[in-house]
Design an enzyme around this catalytic site. Structure first.
Site, short mmCIF file in Angstrom:
data_model
loop_
_atom_site.label_atom_id
_atom_site.label_comp_id
_atom_site.label_asym_id
_atom_site.label_seq_id
_atom_site.Cartn_x
_atom_site.Cartn_y
_atom_site.Cartn_z
N GLY A 282 2.87 -14.43 6.07
CA GLY A 282 2.06 -13.94 7.19
C GLY A 282 2.87 -13.68 8.45
O GLY A 282 4.02 -14.10 8.56
N ASN B 20 -5.99 -4.58 17.84
CA ASN B 20 -4.69 -5.20 18.11
C ASN B 20 -3.59 -4.25 17.62
O ASN B 20 -3.56 -3.91 16.44
CB ASN B 20 -4.63 -6.54 17.36
N ARG C 7 0.80 -1.22 0.00
CA ARG C 7 0.00 0.00 0.00
C ARG C 7 0.84 1.28 0.00
O ARG C 7 0.33 2.36 -0.20
CB ARG C 7 -0.96 -0.03 1.21
#
Ligand code: UD1
Ligand code: CA
Length: 462
Positions: free
Chosen positions: A80, A172, A15
């Site tokens: 991840g 979180n 992004r």
């Protein structure tokens, strides 16, 4: 108890739309990753490990150049956040203690908040403690799901959240304290997410609870400082937040700023008491300003030391310079690497100084280039003088030495190497090619020729 730190910095940062790895994008003139390293160093951990991957070589080099005690491990494929932490398992083989896990894109974590998290982890006797925060806009972040007793039961990512979960505003932060080796056992049991196929670190919360471990939370107050940076807009917001904190902290310590919003600091800027800073001043990395300095405004500086009582007038640019006590600089002065102004000296308007010393009380008031010059005490350099330090044929630079009390006339060209003796003078417009003995006068100007009645004759000739 031993502490290790694992910082995740392998992600692509899609992004950001950048060729530069996300964690090297800068906040307050310093890569965001370095903010985190600086903060965790306060915990005096036994190990600091950074997981790198995307643009890894560049990130590893940047770390190696700045931090000897930080280890890098590689995550070849970015599968991840859980998978990323697993890459630190070998480096932490046999480690028995707490691991503080942080994400490389949450740079504004404060030392204070980190120690609160640690204390909370210890006092709750948790196996896992998640740092949470309440966000004004939680969009995109992992939500903290709590059970009927208000205990954490899971972290759910935005993509996996139900409409009801999307309404949860407790998020979180991506900062955790976990026990090792337990964390690695849990991560090895995480299965790939059904939507993204990634192995989420956040899954260890539900997995840990199922296996009977204690999972708690610590809720930090400064949510704005803990929002991750995923886009250029968020980068700008983080910069703004950092600057506001710094501005307030400096004002609280006795610094005056007429327009705080237009003054920008680096992570390591140091400013003393009773310093006055006008509008549009940028402090790049490694600047220290002692007390009672006045910086009028519109100045940019980096790697610079300004001693107490100095007066910096508007429109100056300093790079790797040292400014002595009570010296006056500017307006419009450029100090380049190794420019050193001694106590009470002056570098005035349109003056450029590089790799030179301007001795105590000496003055370079106007329109002058000073390169590779050692100027003694009480010397005056006439306006419009150039120190010609470069031989463009031999491609070498040479030095000029000017002894105490010498006076250089206006418009001189001083061709190095040359030595100018104590209390000597040079005439206006002199070209100095040989040493000037102490007390001597050296000049090279032709006598002025006077033509009487010139104007009238000139007009008559037309
Ligand atoms: C993550 C959290 C989310 C939390 C948010 C806080 C997960 C699954 N989600 O989401 O709950 O609210 O951060 O900002 O953890 N990284 C790697 N390797 C990978 C993937 C990521 O090293 O394979 C690193 C990235 O470089 C980054 C960090 O982990 O520094 C977080 O990754 P990112 O993709 O930004 O996670 P978020 O979607 O922001
Ligand atoms: Ca993120």
């Amino acid at each position: 108890m031993k502490t290790a730190v694992v910082i995740l910095a392998a992600g692509k940062g899609t992004r950001m739309k950048s060729n530069k790895p996300k964690v090297l994008h800068e906040v307050a003139g310093v890569p965001m990753l370095f903010h985190i390293i600086e903060a965790v160093e306060s915990l005096t951990p036994n190990e600091i490990i950074v997981v790198t991957g995307h643009g890894g070589e560049t990130v590893n080099e940047a770390i190696a150049a700045n931090y000897e005690n930080v280890k890098c491990v590689t995550q070849e494929e970015q599968l991840g956040t859980g998978h990323a932490v697993a890459q630190a398992q070998t480096a932490l083989k046999g480690f028995d203690g707490n691991i503080v896990i942080l994400y490389g894109d949450v740079p504004l974590i404060s030392v204070d908040t980190l120690s609160q998290l640690n204390l909370s982890h210890q006092s709750q006797e948790n196996d896992i403690t998640v740092m949470t925060a309440f966000a004004d806009d939680p969009t995109g972040l992992g939500r903290i799901v709590r059970d009927a007793n208000d205990d954490i039961s899971a972290i759910v990512e935005q993509k996996n959240a139900t409409d009801a979960q999307k309404k949860i505003d407790e998020i979180n932060t991506g900062i955790y304290v976990v026990k090792a080796p337990l964390v690695f056992d849990l991560i090895n049991n995480v299965s790939a997410d059904s939507i993204t196929a990634e192995y989420y670190l956040t899954s260890i919360v539900a997995l840990g609870l199922n296996a009977g471990h204690t999972v708690g939370t610590y809720t930090a107050e400064d949510a704005e400082a803990l929002s991750g940076i995923n886009s250029r807009l968020q980068l700008a917001c983080a910069e703004d937040h950092f600057q506001n904190i710094k501005r307030e902290a400096f004002m609280a310590e006795g610094v005056t700023m007429t327009d705080p919003q237009s003054v920008f600091f680096s992570l390591d800027t140091k400013i003393g008491k009773d310093v006055e800073i006008g509008p549009n001043v940028q402090f790049g990395p490694n600047v220290r300003v002692e007390s009672d300095v006045r910086i009028e405004g519109q100045c940019t500086m980096s790697d610079t030391y300004i001693n107490s009582g100095a007066n910096i007038l508007s429109f100056c640019h300093f790079e790797d310079a040292e400014i002595g006590e009570d010296a006056t600089v500017g307006p419009f002065c450029r100090l380049r690497p190794n420019a050193q102004l001694e106590k009470g000296s002056k570098a005035g308007s349109f003056v450029e100084i590089k790799k030179s010393v301007v001795g105590e009380g000496s003055k370079v008031p106007h329109l002058t280039y000073v390169g590779d010059v050692q100027i003694g005490k009480g010397v005056n350099i006439g306006g419009g003088t150039i120190f010609a330090n470069y031989d463009s044929v031999a491609k070498v630079k040479s030095q000029t030495v000017i002894a105490d009390g010498a006076s250089i006339g206006a418009g001189n060209v001083i061709i190095a190497p040359v030595a100018i003796g104590e209390e000597s003078c040079t005439g206006a417009n002199a070209t100095i090619t040989k040493d000037v003995p102490a007390g001597a006068l050296s000049f090279s100007k032709p006598e002025a020729i006077i033509k009487k009645g010139y104007t009238a004759k000139h007009k008559a000739d037309k």
